[in-house]
Design an enzyme around this catalytic site. Structure first.
Site, mmCIF file in Angstrom:
data_model
loop_
_atom_site.group_PDB
_atom_site.id
_atom_site.type_symbol
_atom_site.label_atom_id
_atom_site.label_comp_id
_atom_site.label_asym_id
_atom_site.label_seq_id
_atom_site.Cartn_x
_atom_site.Cartn_y
_atom_site.Cartn_z
ATOM 1 N N GLY A 179 0.850 -1.188 0.000
ATOM 2 C CA GLY A 179 0.000 0.000 0.000
ATOM 3 C C GLY A 179 0.890 1.243 0.000
ATOM 4 O O GLY A 179 2.114 1.142 -0.088
ATOM 5 N N HIS A 442 3.421 27.756 -19.824
ATOM 6 C CA HIS A 442 4.366 26.914 -20.563
ATOM 7 C C HIS A 442 5.792 27.298 -20.193
ATOM 8 O O HIS A 442 6.088 28.492 -20.115
ATOM 9 C CB HIS A 442 4.166 27.109 -22.065
#
Ligand SMILES: Cc1cc2nc3c(=O)[nH]c(=O)nc-3n(C[C@H](O)[C@H](O)[C@H](O)COP(=O)(O)OP(=O)(O)OC[C@H]3O[C@@H](n4cnc5c(N)ncnc54)[C@H](O)[C@@H]3O)c2cc1C
Length: 463
Positions: A179, A442
């Site tokens: 997990g 960007h």
């Protein structure tokens, strides 16, 4: 102890308890929080989210320095100083737990230091001293799930708490349970030099995670050096002076074998913690797994006694506990508190990180839902190429007709921060197109999220 009568007494100063207390104080309630641990902040700040993330960050820096600098043209002689790494982690915990104490003072919340026991509606005892409360909240959290035959001594056989405190890097470590806690702590010690093997009962790692993403995560972690032994169950452990011998057998039956490691970490999950709270005497109902049963208003079967966080059903996550604490405080103040469980993100802080929200593909298939998946790999993301963090992808799942986002699954650098753009859109019931039409700076990793949203309509532009 400052007072003996409160509007609200919360037992447990973890994220559920302390955030709920602050919200209740903001709404004008007189609040006391009972906490038996010396420091406030619960599991999360003391032995959970915070120390694990501090060690994950430090160990990732070490791994980067050892394995990643050369390609950037940086030559370095690297040496591990584990004691300093641990001291830094302890300092982070100290700073944040003191921060909670400061917030309590600021909001005039009393820290009722000691063990809390509920005596009935309106009455709590703190280390035997009576405290009256109009409302009582159980926010006592959770503890590591024990594994029969494997006795945790926090020295050779450790829980996550012991794994945060090792005094030296073990040569070998077996993590029982694939997990998120097992993979995070396994990553820490693997990066620092331990040979880590993860033994998992199921035939997959990170149960519950979108299958495609889980497989990618396992592949990437295997490349980093973690070994996986799936479909295997540990039936016994013997700790000696030099290490631990485990008996392991196939989950579906078959011949057993032995495995040895210097340290064994038991990370098979967590269970609600309500020991010594007096719930049986008061008659507070719990389900078969020990979770306190509550209604839609977090009230137990006993009027005036409520429960939130890890002690009740739902994902055992700090932010889930926080949201419940806030919602309950608002409901007690007569407002319409609300938690939208559909948009609760889950994050695994390995490197790369994994972040998910909403439905997995497996869940949508099982429900027979007509959906579209838009995917975008980080190999085609300019920032990922600049930073040499090309592992992973973004997957957005949307309703085939309305394009409403039903789930998102990201594996990649900083996925844990990126997921929140999708969480916000989902919170407003938005569609993949809403995400696709929003500006994205960007070059950023987030552009991959936008491209995946565009890909839902077959319009990804960068691949
Ligand atoms: C190693 C590890 C890493 C984790 N990482 C993350 C993560 O990155 N992100 C995330 O969201 N979650 C993470 N979690 C889970 C997170 O810590 C829990 O979901 C969260 O702490 C639950 O909050 P809570 O308020 O319900 O209870 P807790 O934080 O468990 O707090 C309960 C508090 O109640 C106190 N208490 C209990 N009984 C009594 C009593 N009778 N009297 C007085 N005090 C009492 C306890 O001492 C404890 O301080 C992690 C957990 C672990 C173990």
């Amino acid at each position: 102890m400052a007072e003996t009568s409160y509007d609200l007494v919360i037992i447990g100063a973890g994220p559920g308890g302390y955030i709920g207390a602050i919200r209740a104080a903001q709404l004008g309630m007189k609040v006391g929080v009972v906490e038996k641990r010396a420091k406030l902040g619960g599991t999360c700040l003391n032995v959970g989210c915070i120390p694990s993330k501090a060690l994950l960050h430090s160990s990732e820096k070490y791994r980067e320095a050892v394995h990643g600098f050369a390609k950037h043209g940086i030559k370095a002689q690297v040496e591990l100083d584990l004691a300093t790494m641990m001291k830094r982690k302890d300092g982070v915990v100290d700073q944040l737990t003191k921060g909670v104490a400061f917030l309590f003072r600021k909001h005039k919340i009393d820290h009722l230091a000691g063990h809390g026991t509920i005596k009935g509606t309106g009455l709590v005892e703190v280390d035997g001293k009576p405290v009256k409360a109009k409302s009582i909240v159980i926010a006592t959290g959770s503890e590591s799930m024990p594994l029969p035959g494997v006795a945790v001594d926090e020295k050779r056989i450790v829980s996550s708490t012991g794994a945060l405190e090792l005094a030296k890097v073990p040569q070998s470590m077996i993590v029982i349970g694939a997990g998120y806690i097992g993979l995070e702590m396994g990553s820490v010690w693997s990066r620092l030099g331990a040979k880590v093997t993860v033994v998992e009962f199921l035939d997959r790692s990170t149960p519950g995670m979108d299958g495609e993403v889980a497989r990618q995560l396992q592949r990437i972690l295997a490349k980093q050096g973690l070994a996986f032994k799936l479909g295997s169950k540990v039936t016994s452990a013997t700790a000696g002076a030099d290490g631990v011998t485990l008996t392991v057998e196939p989950s579906m039956g078959g011949a057993s074998e032995t495995m040895n490691a210097e340290i064994v970490l038991v990370a098979i999950g967590r269970r609600p913690f309500t020991e010594g709270l007096g719930l049986d005497a008061v008659g507070v109902a719990r389900d078969k797994r020990g979770f306190v049963e509550v209604d839609a208003h977090y009230q137990t079967n006993i009027p005036g006694i409520y429960a939130i966080g890890d002690a009740i059903q739902g994902p055992m996550l700090a932010h889930k506990a926080e949201e419940e604490g806030v919602a309950l405080a608002e409901m007690l103040a007569g407002q319409a508190g609300h938690v939208n469980y559909e948009t609760c993100p889950g994050i695994v802080y390995t490197w790369p990180e994994v972040a998910t929200v909403g439905k997995t593909e497996e869940q949508l298939k099982e429900a027979g839902r007509d959906y579209r998946a838009g995917k975008f790999p980080f190999t085609a993301n300019s920032r990922a190429i600049c930073n040499d963090e090309k592992d992973g992808l973004v997957k957005i799942l949307a309703d085939a007709k309305t394009r409403r986002i039903l789930g998102a699954h990201i594996i990649g650098a900083e996925a844990g921060d990126m997921i929140h753009a999708v969480v916000n859109v989902m919170e407003f019931g938005g569609a993949a197109e809403d995400l696709a039409r929003s500006f994205h700076g960007h070059p950023t990793y987030n552009e991959a999220v936008r491209e995946a949203a565009l890909a839902v309509a077959g319009r990804a532009r960068q691949m």
